[in-house]
Each structure stands twice: as C-alpha cells, then as structure tokens.
Design a protein around this motif. Structure first.
Motif, short mmCIF file in Angstrom:
data_model
loop_
_atom_site.label_atom_id
_atom_site.label_comp_id
_atom_site.label_asym_id
_atom_site.label_seq_id
_atom_site.Cartn_x
_atom_site.Cartn_y
_atom_site.Cartn_z
N THR A 57 35.42 53.89 39.20
CA THR A 57 36.01 52.57 39.35
C THR A 57 37.14 52.39 38.35
O THR A 57 36.96 52.60 37.15
CB THR A 57 34.96 51.46 39.12
OG1 THR A 57 33.89 51.63 40.05
CG2 THR A 57 35.57 50.08 39.29
N LYS B 195 41.06 50.07 37.59
CA LYS B 195 41.84 48.87 37.85
C LYS B 195 43.16 49.26 38.52
O LYS B 195 43.82 50.22 38.11
CB LYS B 195 42.14 48.13 36.55
CG LYS B 195 40.90 47.65 35.78
CD LYS B 195 40.24 46.47 36.45
CE LYS B 195 39.09 45.94 35.58
NZ LYS B 195 38.41 44.78 36.22
N ASP B 196 43.54 48.52 39.56
CA ASP B 196 44.83 48.76 40.15
C ASP B 196 45.92 47.98 39.41
O ASP B 196 45.66 47.40 38.34
CB ASP B 196 44.82 48.41 41.64
CG ASP B 196 44.55 46.93 41.89
OD1 ASP B 196 44.59 46.13 40.93
OD2 ASP B 196 44.32 46.56 43.06
N GLU B 197 47.12 47.95 39.94
CA GLU B 197 48.23 47.30 39.26
C GLU B 197 48.01 45.80 39.06
O GLU B 197 48.55 45.20 38.13
CB GLU B 197 49.53 47.52 40.06
CG GLU B 197 49.93 48.99 40.15
CD GLU B 197 51.14 49.18 41.03
OE1 GLU B 197 51.54 48.19 41.70
OE2 GLU B 197 51.69 50.29 41.05
N ARG B 198 47.20 45.22 39.92
CA ARG B 198 46.94 43.78 39.83
C ARG B 198 45.67 43.47 39.05
O ARG B 198 45.25 42.32 38.98
CB ARG B 198 46.85 43.19 41.22
CG ARG B 198 48.12 43.34 42.05
CD ARG B 198 47.96 42.76 43.42
NE ARG B 198 49.18 42.92 44.22
CZ ARG B 198 49.31 42.49 45.49
NH1 ARG B 198 48.28 41.90 46.07
NH2 ARG B 198 50.45 42.69 46.13
N GLY B 199 45.06 44.51 38.49
CA GLY B 199 43.85 44.30 37.73
C GLY B 199 42.60 44.23 38.57
O GLY B 199 41.51 43.91 38.06
N LYS B 200 42.71 44.57 39.82
CA LYS B 200 41.56 44.55 40.72
C LYS B 200 40.84 45.89 40.68
O LYS B 200 41.47 46.95 40.60
CB LYS B 200 42.03 44.26 42.15
CG LYS B 200 40.89 44.14 43.15
CD LYS B 200 41.44 43.83 44.54
CE LYS B 200 40.30 43.73 45.55
NZ LYS B 200 40.82 43.41 46.92
N ASP B 201 39.48 45.83 40.72
CA ASP B 201 38.68 47.05 40.70
C ASP B 201 38.85 47.82 42.01
O ASP B 201 38.73 47.24 43.11
CB ASP B 201 37.20 46.73 40.49
CG ASP B 201 36.91 46.30 39.07
OD1 ASP B 201 37.74 46.56 38.19
OD2 ASP B 201 35.86 45.66 38.84
N ILE B 202 39.11 49.12 41.89
CA ILE B 202 39.15 49.99 43.06
C ILE B 202 38.31 51.23 42.77
O ILE B 202 38.14 51.64 41.63
CB ILE B 202 40.60 50.41 43.40
CG1 ILE B 202 41.26 51.12 42.20
CG2 ILE B 202 41.42 49.22 43.86
CD1 ILE B 202 42.62 51.70 42.53
#
Length: 277
Positions: A198, A200-207
């Motif tokens: 897991t 963080k993407d560029e927007r701070g969302k978990d991926i």
C-alpha cells in the motif's frame, strides 16, 4: 527419446557456460542482496522453461517422510540403452562410484533398498554409505536400465524453521558455496512471490501495487511451501551436473535437495540413441 535427452541437458544446464562462469555473483551477504539476481539471463521464455523443469526436478520428496506428494519428474530422462558405458567407476558423492553396477555397489558394504522412482528404473535408497554428511538424512540412487550408477538424490534433514526460512537459507547458502567450489559454473534462479504494497498516490490516496517479495522476507517459508517462490541453483563441470533447491513440505518443514547427474553417461547415451535413429 532425442527430445527427452535434449530437455535434460539443454534445459537444466543450458545457462551454465564459460561466460556465465566469469560472472561470479555469489556475494558475502547473498541472501539479502537482490543485486545477485541481476545476472540471470534475460530470455523470459527460456527462464520459465528452466524454472518449470527444475521445479519438477527438485520438488520431488521421498513419500515415506511426509504426507505431501510432489510433482513427478518428467523433464529428467534415464539411460535406456543396454550397452554398458565404461567411465572407470569415477568417484561420486558420499563415497559412491559413478558407473558402478548394483552388485559392485553392494560389495562396497552399501545397503540398497529397492524404491520406485518414476521414470528411473533400478532405483534404491542407499544406507551405510562410505562417506556420510550429517545434514543429509536420505540418499536415493538410480542405475538405469543399463545398470550403471548415473543419478544421486540427497535429501536434507527436516527443519523447524522461522517464517522467513532463515535456517534453511543458511544451509542452502552453505551448500551452494561448497557445490560451487567443487563443480563451478554456478547459475542461480529465483522466482519471487508477488505481494501487495500500500502506497500513497500523488493525491495522497492509498493505492495497492504488486511488488516482488525478496529472499528471506517475513513470509518466505509459506511462499516456498505454496510454490509462489522458487529458489534453486545449478552447478556443472565436464563430468557432473548438480542442482540444489530449497523445499518446504506439507507440514511446513524446510529442507534442501541436491540432485547429481553424471553427464558423461547421459551424453554417451544420447549419442548412442542419435546414432540408432
């Protein structure tokens, strides 16, 4: 028959060459060094064939030791020509002699118990060997239809291991060094398990992304047991080819397997078969 022998010699040992021998990537801290895996050939199809062949070769387990049964050996052939090949009973592991007959082996004081080893006639479990190794608990040998010792399978002791398989990896690393010293031309293959990470993407969302799990990771033992991860090495000189693998049985016990084959016998048997075609 031609394809069988070509599979044996070509697939298991085709990557072992003088060029590879010059690229010695055995490091002091091999078990933690992913750089050691970068010298594996880049031909993905060829690598997959080698890995599948070695998986069948090295996941074989003596049936009486554990309940789990492993895939049968299909990629390994056997000498089939009845003609005796004289290789002067060269020294083999554990005090055995390559090319010796069943009777000659028994006259050494070695006890032979008949076993069934698929596609390997005249196979026996050997005990009271002249040279024993404390880490090896069982040795199976095959004489083939021509009654000449050509294959030796050695099984390591079962280990109550840690989740990261640290104990069997230590044993594997030790015997890998010894086999390389004796036979040379080491080639290592490692298929890593894929694990979810897991981030963080560029927007701070978990991926969740897939990553290769390294050798000795926190779940390496279970990955080896399930077949998600595969680790083995091959070695070769002009006379003998050897393969060393790490296995885990159905009860979660880890162990090593060493498979020796006499290449002189196999090559001459192949030539005899080709001459007869």
């Amino acid at each position: 028959m031609k394809n069988i022998f070509l599979t044996l010699i070509g697939v298991i040992f085709c990557y072992i060459s003088p060029v590879i021998a010059q690229n010695n990537y055995l490091t002091q801290d091999f078990l933690l060094d992913k750089e050691a895996l970068k010298n594996i050939p880049s031909d993905k199809d060829a690598i997959q064939k080698a890995e599948e062949s070695a998986r069948q070769l090295l996941n074989q387990r003596p049936k009486h030791l554990r309940k789990q049964s492993f895939p049968s050996l299909r990629s390994m052939s056997k000498p089939t020509d009845k003609k005796i090949i004289n290789i002067n009973n060269q020294s083999a592991p554990f005090g055995l002699a390559w090319g010796s007959t069943i009777d000659e082996t028994r006259r050494q004081g070695i006890e032979l118990r008949k076993i069934e080893l698929k596609d390997n006639p005249n196979s026996f479990s050997a005990s009271k060997l002249p040279k024993e190794v404390s880490d090896i608990t069982r040795v199976d040998i095959s004489f083939g239809e021509n009654n000449q010792l050509w294959r030796i399978l050695a099984y390591g002791k079962l280990i109550d291991d840690t989740p990261n398989a640290s104990k069997v990896l230590k044993m594997y690393n030790t015997y890998s060094t010894l086999l390389e010293k004796k036979y040379g031309n080491k080639q290592e293959f490692f298929t890593p398990a894929q694990i979810d990470i897991t981030k963080k993407d560029e927007r701070g969302k978990d991926i969740v992304i897939k990553e290769d799990a390294p050798i000795g990771n926190s779940k390496f033992l279970s990955q080896l047991q399930s077949g998600e991860a595969v680790l083995y090495s091959t070695y070769q000189n002009k006379e003998v080819g050897a393969a060393l693998a790490v296995n885990v049985d159905g009860d979660g016990k880890s162990y090593i397997v060493i498979d020796y084959k006499n290449l002189i016998i196999l090559n001459k048997q192949e030539q005899q078969t080709l001459d007869a075609l």
